[in-house]
Design a protein around this motif. Structure first.
Motif: not given
Length: 318
Positions: A82-86, A93-96, A226-231, A247-254
């Motif tokens: 999942r990218h930033r918006y998704s 939606a999951q309450g995280i 949060a990582f699981d939700a973003g796959e 509160q997660v702001y982003e997950i950067n893969t690089n």
């Protein structure tokens, strides 16, 4: 061997890991991987999705499937991450996350102010100060468009930050490497949106707490969903605490990996050493013996190779 797939301009991000002596880390540009007829057997980590266009993402997705079908360990499916918006929508939606995100072209106006404007793909932080009214939002959007920023990139993110002390904010971070979650260094800043941190902003007590966060891996259990939700099986989550809840702001893969070597507070250098050692341990745990090579005979990737060869032979120029 561990092979990290990324875009050419961002091949510097993980170089610090190449000097551990514990595993062979290869940094491979996607364009090279797409053209290869064979690739070495290794653990493959797909990253840097924000910088790939649709066609490149599809090629990356096909390569991921081909390598996985060959029995290799492969982290981050380009078709599923999942990218930033998704990601932010899903976390809300999951309450995280308690905050939400909106595209500027959505029919429904945001109901929660303040918020700020940013891009979906770039990692440049906010494009605006905090916006408190629809008029503020319109002015910020108009200014971004006037600078040539594409409308489809513009997101409105609801504000979700809380100072760790008066006028001092802390950004926390944690990596996921396969099944392991590894704590990272904090950033302290007088601004509400810390990125790299502000030298001199924190003191001994905050750095002592940072060391404890890293030593105990305090937030691992809270951040795994949060990582699981973003796959996302590899990346770094940047987050803050609001009312004690991450509160997660982003997950950067690089993410760009850094290892400070000088600092006024010795405890911070010890925390940096501890964090880096844990990260190196996590990478070593996913290492794969580099024995043999895998033939890349996917039809779509073969089509790309023919296209690249034709463009080279024809010496096409714009």
């Amino acid at each position: 061997m561990i092979a990290l797939l990324l875009t050419g301009p961002r091949k510097h991000t993980h170089r610090v890991l190449r000097h551990t002596g514990r595993f062979d880390l290869r940094l491979i540009a996607y364009q090279h991987a797409f053209r290869a007829k064979r690739l070495p057997r290794a653990t493959y980590i797909f990253t840097d999705f924000d910088r790939l266009n649709f066609w490149e993402l599809q090629l990356a997705g096909r390569l991921h499937r081909h390598l996985a079908a060959a029995g290799l360990r492969v982290l981050n499916d380009p078709a599923r991450v999942r990218h930033r918006y998704s990601l932010l929508r899903t976390l809300h939606a999951q309450g995280i996350n308690h905050f939400n995100v909106h595209r500027v072209d959505e029919d429904a106006s945001p109901h929660r102010y303040p918020l700020f404007l940013r891009t979906e793909s770039a990692h440049q932080g906010p494009l605006s100060d905090l916006l408190h009214t629809p008029a503020d939002v319109q002015r910020a959007v108009d200014d971004a468009l006037a600078q040539g920023i594409p409308r489809r990139e513009l997101l409105l993110v609801e504000y979700a930050a809380e100072p760790v002390r008066d006028n001092l904010f802390r950004k926390l971070a944690i990596y996921r490497v396969g099944d392991r979650l590894v704590p990272a260094m904090c950033a302290h800043d007088a601004r509400w949106c810390p990125k790299y941190g502000q030298l001199g902003a924190a003191d001994q007590a905050l750095y002592d707490d940072e060391h404890d966060i890293i030593q105990t891996n305090r937030y691992a259990d809270a951040l795994r969903p949060a990582f699981d939700a973003g796959e996302i099986a590899y990346g770094r989550a940047d987050f803050g605490l609001v009312d004690g809840q991450p509160q997660v702001y982003e997950i950067n893969t690089n993410p760009a990996l850094r290892r400070p070597t000088t600092h006024p507070y010795p405890i911070r250098l010890e925390a940096a050493r501890l964090a880096f050692d844990q990260l190196a341990d996590a990478f070593a745990a996913i290492d794969t013996p580099a024995v043999g090579r895998v033939a890349i005979d996917d039809d779509l990737l073969a089509q790309q190779r023919r296209h690249d060869r034709y463009m080279t032979l024809s010496r096409w120029t714009p």
